[in-house]
Design an enzyme around this catalytic site. Structure first.
Site, PDB file in Angstrom:
ATOM      1  CD1 TRP A 133      40.487 -25.102 -30.333  1.00 24.06           C
ATOM      2  CD2 TRP A 133      40.255 -22.945 -29.717  1.00 24.06           C
ATOM      3  NE1 TRP A 133      39.147 -24.838 -30.174  1.00 24.06           N
ATOM      4  CE2 TRP A 133      38.981 -23.535 -29.792  1.00 24.06           C
ATOM      5  CE3 TRP A 133      40.360 -21.606 -29.342  1.00 24.06           C
ATOM      6  CZ2 TRP A 133      37.818 -22.825 -29.530  1.00 24.06           C
ATOM      7  CZ3 TRP A 133      39.224 -20.900 -29.066  1.00 24.06           C
ATOM      8  CH2 TRP A 133      37.954 -21.512 -29.167  1.00 24.06           C
ATOM      9  CG  ASP A 214      43.243 -19.664 -24.869  1.00 24.87           C
ATOM     10  OD1 ASP A 214      42.954 -20.150 -25.977  1.00 24.87           O
ATOM     11  OD2 ASP A 214      42.465 -19.705 -23.886  1.00 24.87           O
ATOM     12  CE  LYS A 250      37.249 -26.529 -22.945  1.00 28.34           C
ATOM     13  NZ  LYS A 250      36.747 -27.450 -23.866  1.00 28.34           N
TER      14      LYS A 250
HETATM   15  C1  LIG Z   1      42.925 -23.516 -26.119  1.00 28.39           C
HETATM   16  C2  LIG Z   1      41.453 -23.235 -26.045  1.00 28.39           C
HETATM   17  N1  LIG Z   1      41.042 -21.953 -25.877  1.00 28.39           N
HETATM   18  C3  LIG Z   1      39.728 -21.646 -25.807  1.00 28.39           C
HETATM   19  C4  LIG Z   1      38.764 -22.633 -25.892  1.00 28.39           C
HETATM   20  C5  LIG Z   1      37.338 -22.157 -25.850  1.00 28.39           C
HETATM   21  O1  LIG Z   1      36.554 -22.770 -24.964  1.00 28.39           O
HETATM   22  P1  LIG Z   1      35.204 -22.066 -24.465  1.00 28.39           P
HETATM   23  O2  LIG Z   1      34.891 -20.911 -25.362  1.00 28.39           O
HETATM   24  O3  LIG Z   1      34.171 -23.139 -24.557  1.00 28.39           O
HETATM   25  O4  LIG Z   1      35.494 -21.618 -23.082  1.00 28.39           O
HETATM   26  C6  LIG Z   1      39.140 -23.998 -26.084  1.00 28.39           C
HETATM   27  C7  LIG Z   1      38.106 -25.111 -26.205  1.00 28.39           C
HETATM   28  N2  LIG Z   1      38.416 -26.043 -27.229  1.00 28.39           N
HETATM   29  C8  LIG Z   1      37.720 -27.335 -27.264  1.00 28.39           C
HETATM   30  O5  LIG Z   1      37.822 -27.922 -25.989  1.00 28.39           O
HETATM   31  C9  LIG Z   1      38.330 -28.242 -28.272  1.00 28.39           C
HETATM   32  O6  LIG Z   1      39.387 -27.871 -28.830  1.00 28.39           O
HETATM   33  O7  LIG Z   1      37.760 -29.330 -28.481  1.00 28.39           O
HETATM   34  C10 LIG Z   1      36.258 -27.184 -27.603  1.00 28.39           C
HETATM   35  O8  LIG Z   1      35.593 -26.733 -26.499  1.00 28.39           O
HETATM   36  C11 LIG Z   1      36.035 -26.292 -28.769  1.00 28.39           C
HETATM   37  O9  LIG Z   1      35.216 -25.376 -28.642  1.00 28.39           O
HETATM   38  O10 LIG Z   1      36.688 -26.529 -29.788  1.00 28.39           O
HETATM   39  C12 LIG Z   1      40.511 -24.292 -26.140  1.00 28.39           C
HETATM   40  O11 LIG Z   1      40.921 -25.562 -26.296  1.00 28.39           O
END
Ligand SMILES: Cc1ncc(COP(=O)(O)O)c(CN[C@](O)(C(=O)O)[C@@H](O)C(=O)O)c1O
Length: 401
Positions: A133, A214, A250
């Site tokens: 990510w 994660d 999600k």
């Molecule tokens: C592996 C991973 N870890 C942590 C997060 C953080 O998520 P949040 O802080 O919203 O709980 C994401 C979200 N990544 C995305 O789904 C994505 O890769 O598109 C998007 O939400 C993002 O923020 O980039 C993720 O894909």
């Protein structure tokens, strides 16, 4: 002139910037397959019914106030979150060896964990999969850790480079931190098998590496909360330490509520107590205490068995729709005779398909077909619906012929 005159324009975020570009596009056929956010068959964001029910329950509860939460957040939510990922019968929980803090979703949990490690852990190197990510590098660097990568994805097979993974982690200095995607690896959609996870666990434990899971997609990958937590539970079962960042963005659709938790599994209860006290010193100067609303929703759902079961049904429906999109896209490309092997679309798991399309092909698809996706060729399958699969298949076909 202004003291900030020298400040330059920052680039858009590689993932969230795709949505910015999508929003500017006036085309009626535009398709946002960038950010990992679930969309229904009608292409709309989804608020789970069970979330609406929990919110209604909270609104009707006149006894609720808006007081500060403790620095570590809603205690009930923390206990329930640890149970969700570690399992109801987790020895680590029974022996009080888990320190948990409610944090600002997955990103906040990762950041608090990284800041804690930078302050209290002797080894400041963290190994992140290649690719991972995009935000991982920035979160860990900003916290003062030095980020290295370990081999993960094999572009040839579009699968796991397991030998490279074992070699790189085998060469890591003793004590190094290792970031592991608990399930539904982002961006590749490639996960180790249970047997491979066991080999990874043995290597990490034999070298005294520190696993940092994660978990942003629990239940979203396979549709089963327990199946998706299996790798984490294998590590915790061996009694060793590990860090776990959880996100409810999600799997509960709580994206903008910023609901998550960091759990640090320790070897003894008194250590967990001291770790928890030090977590408060990291959080207090960062944001003092976390938001009450989202965690109250999650807690209401997790502690009420009817709501918990309703959530599991809705969660499986989301996972199943994504799996159906994989099949439909694969079938559409097969029917068109699109050059290349597209079986990875149905082999990969979770929110994303790592198509293997290069940045020029992605740029072509955006320009000619108004398809919005990240430049690394990642597609969020949740952004697709049966009615838009043909348009995407046309775009991919045109991009590769
Ligand atoms: C592996 C991973 N870890 C942590 C997060 C953080 O998520 P949040 O802080 O919203 O709980 C994401 C979200 N990544 C995305 O789904 C994505 O890769 O598109 C998007 O939400 C993002 O923020 O980039 C993720 O894909």
């Amino acid at each position: 002139d202004s003291v900030f005159a020298a400040i330059v324009q920052a680039p858009e975020d590689p993932i969230l910037g795709v949505t910015v570009a999508y929003n500017k596009d006036q085309s009626p056929v535009k398709l946002n397959l960038g950010v990992g956010a679930y969309r229904t068959e009608e292409g709309k964001p989804l608020v789970l019914n069970v979330v609406r029910k929990a919110e209604q329950f909270l609104v009707n509860d006149q006894s609720r106030v808006k007081e500060y939460l403790p620095i570590l957040g809603l205690a009930e939510f923390n206990k329930l979150s640890a149970k969700l990922i570690l399992g109801d019968d987790s020895p680590a929980i029974q022996e009080n060896r888990v320190a948990t803090a409610q944090c600002l979703s997955g990103t906040g949990s990762l950041r608090v964990g990284a800041e804690f490690l930078a302050k209290h852990y002797h080894e400041r190197t963290i190994y992140v999969p290649q690719p991972s990510w995009g935000n991982h590098l920035k979160v860990f660097t900003m916290a003062g850790l030095s980020v290295k990568t370990y081999s993960y994805y094999d572009p040839e097979t579009r699968g796991l480079n397991f030998q490279g993974l074992l070699e790189d982690l085998g060469a890591a200095p003793a004590g190094a931190i290792v970031l592991l995607h608990a399930c539904a690896h982002n961006p590749t959609g490639v996960d180790p098998t249970v047997e491979q996870w066991e080999q990874i666990r043995q290597l990490i434990r034999s070298k005294g590496l520190l696993p940092f899971f994660d978990s942003a997609y629990q239940g979203f990958a396979s549709g089963s909360l327990d199946a998706d937590a299996q790798p984490v539970r294998m590590f915790v079962a061996d009694g060793g330490e590990c860090f776990i960042a959880q996100s409810y963005a999600k799997n509960m659709g709580l994206y903008g509520e910023r609901v998550g938790a960091l759990s640090i599994v320790c070897k003894a209860a008194d250590v967990a107590g001291r770790v928890e006290s030090q977590l408060k010193l990291v959080i207090r100067p960062m944001y003092s205490n976390p938001p009450i609303h989202g965690a109250s929703i999650a807690s209401t759902i997790l502690k009420n068995s009817d709501m918990y079961n309703e959530w599991k049904i809705e969660l499986k429906a989301m996972a199943d729709r994504i799996i159906s999109m994989r099949k439909q896209l694969f079938d559409a490309l097969t029917a068109k005779g699109t050059p290349g092997d597209w079986s990875h679309i149905i082999k990969q798991i979770g929110m994303f398909t790592f198509t293997g399309l290069n940045s020029d092909q992605v740029a072509f698809m955006t320009k000619e077909y108004h398809i919005y996706m990240t430049s690394d060729g990642r597609i969020s399958m949740a952004g697709l619906s049966s009615s838009t699969v043909p348009h995407l298949a046309d775009a991919i076909h045109a991009a590769v012929t």
